[in-house]
Design an enzyme around this catalytic site. Structure first.
Site, PDB file in Angstrom:
ATOM      1  N   PRO A   1       0.819  -1.217   0.000  1.00 53.99           N
ATOM      2  CA  PRO A   1       0.000   0.000   0.000  1.00 53.99           C
ATOM      3  C   PRO A   1       0.859   1.276   0.000  1.00 53.99           C
ATOM      4  CG  PRO A   1      -0.938  -1.616   1.492  1.00 53.99           C
ATOM      5  CD  PRO A   1       0.357  -2.197   1.013  1.00 53.99           C
TER       6      PRO A   1
ATOM      7  N   ALA B   1       4.191   1.291  -0.900  1.00 51.30           N
ATOM      8  CA  ALA B   1       5.409   1.076  -1.707  1.00 51.30           C
ATOM      9  C   ALA B   1       5.007   0.486  -3.052  1.00 51.30           C
ATOM     10  CB  ALA B   1       6.376   0.150  -0.976  1.00 51.30           C
TER      11      ALA B   1
ATOM     12  N   ALA C   1      10.695  -8.912 -17.272  1.00 53.11           N
ATOM     13  CA  ALA C   1       9.235  -9.011 -17.428  1.00 53.11           C
ATOM     14  C   ALA C   1       8.639  -7.884 -18.273  1.00 53.11           C
ATOM     15  CB  ALA C   1       8.584  -9.013 -16.043  1.00 53.11           C
TER      16      ALA C   1
ATOM     17  N   GLU D   1       3.711  -3.435 -13.662  1.00 51.47           N
ATOM     18  CA  GLU D   1       5.143  -3.716 -13.899  1.00 51.47           C
ATOM     19  C   GLU D   1       5.968  -2.436 -14.054  1.00 51.47           C
ATOM     20  OE1 GLU D   1       6.143  -7.100 -16.183  1.00 51.47           O
ATOM     21  OE2 GLU D   1       4.661  -8.307 -15.118  1.00 51.47           O
TER      22      GLU D   1
HETATM   23  N1  CAA Z   1      19.416  -4.177 -12.641  1.00 50.44           N
HETATM   24  C1  CAA Z   1      20.242  -4.426 -11.590  1.00 50.44           C
HETATM   25  N2  CAA Z   1      20.315  -3.591 -10.519  1.00 50.44           N
HETATM   26  C2  CAA Z   1      19.549  -2.495 -10.526  1.00 50.44           C
HETATM   27  C3  CAA Z   1      18.694  -2.171 -11.592  1.00 50.44           C
HETATM   28  C4  CAA Z   1      18.647  -3.067 -12.690  1.00 50.44           C
HETATM   29  N3  CAA Z   1      17.842  -2.844 -13.740  1.00 50.44           N
HETATM   30  N4  CAA Z   1      18.051  -1.018 -11.319  1.00 50.44           N
HETATM   31  C5  CAA Z   1      18.504  -0.606 -10.116  1.00 50.44           C
HETATM   32  N5  CAA Z   1      19.402  -1.498  -9.648  1.00 50.44           N
HETATM   33  C6  CAA Z   1      20.144  -1.447  -8.397  1.00 50.44           C
HETATM   34  C7  CAA Z   1      20.953  -0.141  -8.307  1.00 50.44           C
HETATM   35  O1  CAA Z   1      22.206  -0.283  -8.915  1.00 50.44           O
HETATM   36  C8  CAA Z   1      21.047   0.065  -6.814  1.00 50.44           C
HETATM   37  O2  CAA Z   1      22.058  -0.725  -6.255  1.00 50.44           O
HETATM   38  P1  CAA Z   1      23.476  -0.055  -5.758  1.00 50.44           P
HETATM   39  O3  CAA Z   1      23.108   1.025  -4.792  1.00 50.44           O
HETATM   40  O4  CAA Z   1      24.215  -1.195  -5.140  1.00 50.44           O
HETATM   41  O5  CAA Z   1      24.107   0.482  -6.997  1.00 50.44           O
HETATM   42  C9  CAA Z   1      19.722  -0.495  -6.294  1.00 50.44           C
HETATM   43  O6  CAA Z   1      19.229  -1.382  -7.309  1.00 50.44           O
HETATM   44  C10 CAA Z   1      18.696   0.590  -6.054  1.00 50.44           C
HETATM   45  O7  CAA Z   1      18.548   1.312  -7.273  1.00 50.44           O
HETATM   46  P2  CAA Z   1      18.000   2.793  -7.301  1.00 50.44           P
HETATM   47  O8  CAA Z   1      18.825   3.635  -6.373  1.00 50.44           O
HETATM   48  O9  CAA Z   1      17.897   3.220  -8.726  1.00 50.44           O
HETATM   49  O10 CAA Z   1      16.551   2.600  -6.646  1.00 50.44           O
HETATM   50  P3  CAA Z   1      15.392   3.611  -6.395  1.00 50.44           P
HETATM   51  O11 CAA Z   1      14.916   3.377  -5.010  1.00 50.44           O
HETATM   52  O12 CAA Z   1      15.816   5.001  -6.790  1.00 50.44           O
HETATM   53  O13 CAA Z   1      14.213   3.087  -7.356  1.00 50.44           O
HETATM   54  C11 CAA Z   1      12.955   2.754  -9.388  1.00 50.44           C
HETATM   55  C12 CAA Z   1      14.327   3.008  -8.723  1.00 50.44           C
HETATM   56  C13 CAA Z   1      13.309   2.639 -10.856  1.00 50.44           C
HETATM   57  C14 CAA Z   1      12.000   3.922  -9.183  1.00 50.44           C
HETATM   58  C15 CAA Z   1      12.352   1.437  -8.829  1.00 50.44           C
HETATM   59  O14 CAA Z   1      11.876   1.605  -7.523  1.00 50.44           O
HETATM   60  C16 CAA Z   1      11.210   0.895  -9.706  1.00 50.44           C
HETATM   61  O15 CAA Z   1      11.463   0.287 -10.743  1.00 50.44           O
HETATM   62  N6  CAA Z   1       9.950   1.101  -9.273  1.00 50.44           N
HETATM   63  C17 CAA Z   1       8.803   0.506  -9.943  1.00 50.44           C
HETATM   64  C18 CAA Z   1       8.407  -0.775  -9.283  1.00 50.44           C
HETATM   65  C19 CAA Z   1       7.595  -1.657 -10.172  1.00 50.44           C
HETATM   66  O16 CAA Z   1       7.869  -1.786 -11.358  1.00 50.44           O
HETATM   67  N7  CAA Z   1       6.598  -2.307  -9.590  1.00 50.44           N
HETATM   68  C20 CAA Z   1       5.810  -3.217 -10.328  1.00 50.44           C
HETATM   69  C21 CAA Z   1       5.369  -4.353  -9.441  1.00 50.44           C
HETATM   70  S1  CAA Z   1       5.235  -5.898 -10.250  1.00 50.44           S
HETATM   71  C22 CAA Z   1       3.815  -5.865 -11.108  1.00 50.44           C
HETATM   72  O17 CAA Z   1       3.185  -4.886 -11.340  1.00 50.44           O
HETATM   73  C23 CAA Z   1       3.461  -7.187 -11.667  1.00 50.44           C
HETATM   74  C24 CAA Z   1       2.046  -7.422 -11.931  1.00 50.44           C
HETATM   75  O18 CAA Z   1       1.212  -7.258 -11.094  1.00 50.44           O
HETATM   76  C25 CAA Z   1       1.635  -7.938 -13.211  1.00 50.44           C
END
Ligand code: CAA
Length: 380
Positions: free
Chosen positions: A127, A129, A241, A363
């Site tokens: 909720p 996050a 995905a 996603e």
């Molecule tokens: N591959 C590997 N590592 C990665 C990465 C990637 N693509 N992206 C980020 N990381 C790593 C970073 O390197 C970092 O690690 P280090 O500090 O060691 O370098 C760590 O992960 C954190 O990265 P960020 O600092 O960039 O993280 P952030 O807190 O700023 O968040 C964000 C970035 C892109 C906003 C992320 O939170 C995000 O993608 N949010 C969206 C979430 C999402 O897609 N939710 C969907 C849920 S699933 C769903 O919807 C399925 C369904 O129901 C059908």
């Protein structure tokens, strides 16, 4: 039409998925949309033709298809119904964390359930996050040889029916994103409670639930990777995905285009001429077709990069954004072109328009994709 840019084996699988969609999805998609319950029957049907866990490697009993092949199948399912496609692609999403960080034992357990016909689930969102995936408040504490998990997940796709799930929880809340960890949780564990089901605008027969975890005890060995690896596992999973969601969106856009073309060929203007003979309509169709093809090529590009093992995070996010925006735009244009007939509850395109909307949201919203793309542009 034969796609000569893919291998003969891929063409065969594409045709298999196309036939399956025509036989098992298209005839019932509207009924399930209206009914809203979960179309569980499709899992058994899909298992019969061997497409139920495409990403599971051959050594663990799956077909081990490459990403382009998975995308071809997802496009066909999306053509039939985005809700069914969401369910059928769910085992891919939930199994990717195993490919990224699973041990042999963990893979045997997880893949074994999927190959046996069970569903997998992926429980990340909470909720508080959603887009900010790293700020999960679900916690996991080590007590002896067991992890004890407490928290609430939401918008969990298919988790009402999943028999095994990957759940993200913090093992060290003080560390924020770096304290996030990933766990395998079987549904039958005491304390795993399925909460309310979402009542949705589209993908109505896909199962979306709240998941409550109350003192859920799992063996220490159910941690994926190391403590604190959770965010990286989640992000790598979503990289894998997102092009699949993009692919099902291409399927939905292609369906909307086909419906619009058919209408333009058969619906007559006041002079008895098919409306497709008017340049204003014909040009609209040309633009829609161009967008569908561009979307397909963008997702293929991302997956070809993935299959040859080079970084593809940016291309995956671009494909997710462009393909899902295309599905929404093309579906809306099809409704507009068909007028009252498109807006009617009896039309395929009104459902496509409702279903397409979620692909821009789940996603990772398309705003999040733009953060990923621009971040990689500006920080490289
Ligand atoms: N591959 C590997 N590592 C990665 C990465 C990637 N693509 N992206 C980020 N990381 C790593 C970073 O390197 C970092 O690690 P280090 O500090 O060691 O370098 C760590 O992960 C954190 O990265 P960020 O600092 O960039 O993280 P952030 O807190 O700023 O968040 C964000 C970035 C892109 C906003 C992320 O939170 C995000 O993608 N949010 C969206 C979430 C999402 O897609 N939710 C969907 C849920 S699933 C769903 O919807 C399925 C369904 O129901 C059908």
């Amino acid at each position: 039409m034969l796609d000569l840019t893919i291998t003969p084996e891929q063409q065969k699988i594409q045709q298999l998925a196309r036939n399956f969609t025509a036989q098992h999805i298209i005839p019932v998609a509207r009924e399930w949309d209206e009914r809203g319950g979960f179309h569980e029957f499709i899992l058994a049907e899909n298992k019969k033709i061997g497409l139920n866990c495409m990403a599971v490697p051959v050594e663990y009993g799956g077909p081990g298809y490459d990403s382009v092949t998975q995308s071809l199948v997802a496009e066909e399912w999306g053509y039939g119904c985005v809700a069914f496609a969401t369910t059928l692609c769910g085992n891919g999403l939930s199994s990717y964390p195993l490919a990224i960080a699973g041990t042999d034992e963990q893979k045997k357990l997880y893949y074994g359930r999927l190959v046996g016909g069970g569903m997998g689930g992926f429980a990340l969102t909470e909720p508080g996050a959603g887009s900010d995936a790293g700020s999960c408040t679900t916690v996991a504490k080590l007590e002896g040889d067991e992890w004890v998990i407490n928290g609430t997940k939401c918008f969990a796709t298919t988790c009402g029916y999943a028999s095994i799930m990957v759940v993200f929880a913090s093992t060290d809340p003080d560390k924020g994103v770096k304290g996030l960890s990933a766990f395998i949780v079987e549904k039958e564990r005491e304390g795993v409670l399925v909460g309310a089901e979402e009542h949705k605008m589209g993908i109505r027969s896909s199962n979306t639930v709240e998941l409550r975890l109350k003192n859920v005890r799992i063996p220490k060995t159910h941690l994926l990777g190391k403590e604190g690896d959770g965010m990286k596992i989640a992000m790598k999973t979503l990289d894998m995905a997102r092009p699949i969601v993009a692919s099902m969106s291409v399927g939905a856009a292609r369906r909307a285009l086909d419906e619009a073309v058919q209408f333009a060929k058969t619906y007559l203007d006041v002079n008895g001429k098919p409306i497709g003979r008017h340049q204003a309509v014909a040009f609209k169709l040309a633009d829609m077709a161009t967008q569908v093809e561009a979307a397909r090529q963008l997702v293929r590009n991302a997956l070809r990069l993935k299959d040859i093992g080079v970084p593809y995070t940016k291309e995956a996010a671009m494909a997710k954004t462009f393909c899902t925006d295309t599905a929404m735009r093309v579906a809306a244009e099809a409704v507009e072109l068909m007028g009252h007939y498109g807006y009617s509850k009896d039309s395929v395109v009104e459902k496509l328009m409702r279903d397409a909307k979620v692909t821009q949201i789940y996603e990772g919203t398309n705003q999040i994709q733009r953060i990923v793309i621009s971040g990689l542009l500006l920080n490289s």
